[in-house]
Design an enzyme around this catalytic site. Structure first.
Site, PDB file in Angstrom:
ATOM      1  N   TRP A 110      12.570 -11.794   3.849  1.00 44.52           N
ATOM      2  CA  TRP A 110      12.622 -11.810   2.375  1.00 44.52           C
ATOM      3  C   TRP A 110      14.046 -11.616   1.883  1.00 44.52           C
ATOM      4  O   TRP A 110      14.495 -12.305   0.965  1.00 44.52           O
ATOM      5  CB  TRP A 110      11.687 -10.761   1.789  1.00 44.52           C
ATOM      6  N   ASP A 177      14.736  -5.265  -4.022  1.00 41.26           N
ATOM      7  CA  ASP A 177      13.404  -5.852  -3.907  1.00 41.26           C
ATOM      8  C   ASP A 177      12.504  -4.759  -3.339  1.00 41.26           C
ATOM      9  O   ASP A 177      12.639  -4.381  -2.179  1.00 41.26           O
ATOM     10  CB  ASP A 177      13.464  -7.070  -2.968  1.00 41.26           C
ATOM     11  N   LYS A 201       1.283  -6.297  -3.498  1.00 36.19           N
ATOM     12  CA  LYS A 201       1.262  -5.401  -2.341  1.00 36.19           C
ATOM     13  C   LYS A 201       0.708  -4.023  -2.732  1.00 36.19           C
ATOM     14  O   LYS A 201      -0.103  -3.468  -2.025  1.00 36.19           O
ATOM     15  CB  LYS A 201       2.664  -5.252  -1.741  1.00 36.19           C
TER      16      LYS A 201
HETATM   17  C1  LIG Z   1       5.745 -10.391  -0.279  1.00 36.08           C
HETATM   18  C2  LIG Z   1       7.180 -10.189  -0.487  1.00 36.08           C
HETATM   19  C3  LIG Z   1       7.972 -11.115  -1.187  1.00 36.08           C
HETATM   20  C4  LIG Z   1       7.445 -12.439  -1.691  1.00 36.08           C
HETATM   21  O1  LIG Z   1       6.613 -12.256  -2.759  1.00 36.08           O
HETATM   22  P1  LIG Z   1       5.987 -13.501  -3.542  1.00 36.08           P
HETATM   23  O2  LIG Z   1       5.302 -12.784  -4.653  1.00 36.08           O
HETATM   24  O3  LIG Z   1       5.061 -14.200  -2.611  1.00 36.08           O
HETATM   25  O4  LIG Z   1       7.091 -14.361  -4.002  1.00 36.08           O
HETATM   26  C5  LIG Z   1       9.293 -10.812  -1.389  1.00 36.08           C
HETATM   27  N1  LIG Z   1       9.836  -9.683  -0.934  1.00 36.08           N
HETATM   28  C6  LIG Z   1       9.107  -8.778  -0.252  1.00 36.08           C
HETATM   29  C7  LIG Z   1       9.751  -7.524   0.234  1.00 36.08           C
HETATM   30  C8  LIG Z   1       7.758  -9.007  -0.016  1.00 36.08           C
HETATM   31  O5  LIG Z   1       7.035  -8.099   0.667  1.00 36.08           O
END
Ligand SMILES: *Cc1c(COP(=O)(O)O)cnc(C)c1O
Length: 364
Positions: A110, A177, A201
């Site tokens: 990511w 993030d 999540k």
């Molecule tokens: C799941 C995830 C993403 C991607 O998320 P989307 O909503 O599918 O774009 C980005 N960064 C992290 C750390 C993630 O766990």
């Protein structure tokens, strides 16, 4: 069928990495609101977003975020369309001019995707990387150039199961993030200038991003930003610039209410610590299983492990499934297993997994 629910035979233990488990009470309230929102006789799905009733939902969601994260008045809370991947682009679009440089930490797929997007908007300096070692650890020694417009980190690496235990100290603008560990542990959230997280999540359904931004970092670049991409427009309109993802925001609000009711971030962190300790101890005590990451960087949200004898993995997965344990197959880039222990996962589910690991040992 919803998660964590009894069927006639087995309780389901949902270890999915995302979309993932949410509190059962949230599913029940959300389901009721699909039929009759706020005793209006209308579904939340057919309800106007500019009504006082929905405006109150948005306001409660935003103020719960402020309260649970103890944010100061410089930090604004937004619920925006799209997944975290949208933020990979929206962050540099708002913060980075073409000639500027941004510092990125490359600690997982990511984070890597985020830095690739940033290159579309300016220069990117990758200040550290564990890519060569299949992202099994968090790099500790690195320097951030003084003139970097911001430093970007991924606080928890969902696929590889590593997590920054200490947030790096920096005088630069700090962007994170937090998609997979948002609201899971106490941090000084005001020390971040921009936090983003896809909801699916730990917070709600897919389709909405939480963005927490220090308003003082905005408006410093020359680029013309499309209206819908400019954070300032969303701040000005109270996160209602256009139709927000109404249902997703509603479910996030319910989850945040639930989190507050159980004692907030500090209380859930204690539970998360217990769950992670239970599973990591079982892995470390086992002669069959082995963790895939550096111990000091282990994630409390996503626990990655393999079998010393990979030929046994299919049999273990089958046994686990027979016990109602779902979602533990590892990401294809790591293999083995990944158990995601998000806020709503009860410790009884972790116990069920640990018991199954021990039972399998007896079988062999
Ligand atoms: C799941 C995830 C993403 C991607 O998320 P989307 O909503 O599918 O774009 C980005 N960064 C992290 C750390 C993630 O766990």
């Amino acid at each position: 069928m919803s998660t964590n629910q009894s069927t006639t035979e087995v309780v389901i233990h949902n270890f999915n990495a995302g979309p993932s488990i949410l509190p059962k009470s949230v599913f029940e309230e959300a389901a009721a609101a699909v039929l009759n929102f706020n005793n209006s006789g209308l579904s939340i799905l057919e309800f106007g977003h500019r009504t006082p009733e929905f405006t109150a939902v948005m306001e409660e969601a935003r103020s719960l975020v402020k309260e649970l994260m103890q944010l100061d008045s410089d930090h604004e809370v937004l619920f925006l369309h799209g997944g975290a991947s949208t933020q990979f682009m929206q962050v540099p679009m708002n913060l980075l001019d073409t000639k500027d440089c941004a510092a990125y930490t490359d600690t997982g797929v990511w984070g890597h995707k985020a830095l690739v997007e940033a290159k579309l908007f300016g220069k990117v300096e990758v200040v550290c990387s564990s890519r060569e070692k299949n992202y099994t650890f968090i790099p500790k020694d690195f320097a951030v150039p003084n003139d970097a417009k911001y430093l970007h980190i991924t606080t928890n690496n969902t696929i590889y199961g590593t997590q920054w235990q200490k947030i790096p100290k920096t005088s630069n603008t700090l962007v994170a993030d937090m998609s997979s560990d948002i609201f899971s542990r106490v941090l000084d959230f005001n020390s971040f200038d921009l936090i983003y997280a896809g909801a699916q999540k730990n917070m709600g359904p897919a389709g909405v991003n939480l963005v927490v931004v220090n308003k003082n970092i905005l408006g410093k670049i020359k680029r013309a930003i499309p209206t819908i991409m400019d954070y300032r427009n969303h701040i000005k309109e109270g996160s209602m610039l256009n139709t927000p993802p109404v249902f997703a925001v509603y479910v996030c609000m319910l989850t945040l209410r639930w989190l507050k009711s159980i004692g907030g971030v500090a209380a859930v962190e204690k539970l998360n610590n217990e769950k992670a300790a239970l599973l990591y101890n079982a892995i470390d005590d086992s002669t069959l299983f082995i963790g895939t990451t550096a111990k000091e960087d282990r994630s409390k949200m996503n626990v990655c492990f393999v079998m010393k004898d990979p030929s046994l993995e299919a049999a273990f997965l089958k046994l686990a499934e027979s016990k109602g344990i779902i979602g533990i197959k590892g990401h294809r880039s790591v293999g083995g297993f990944r158990a995601s222990l998000y806020n709503a996962l009860p410790i009884s589910s972790v116990q069920a997994l640990v018991d199954t690991m021990k039972a399998f040992k007896e079988d062999v």
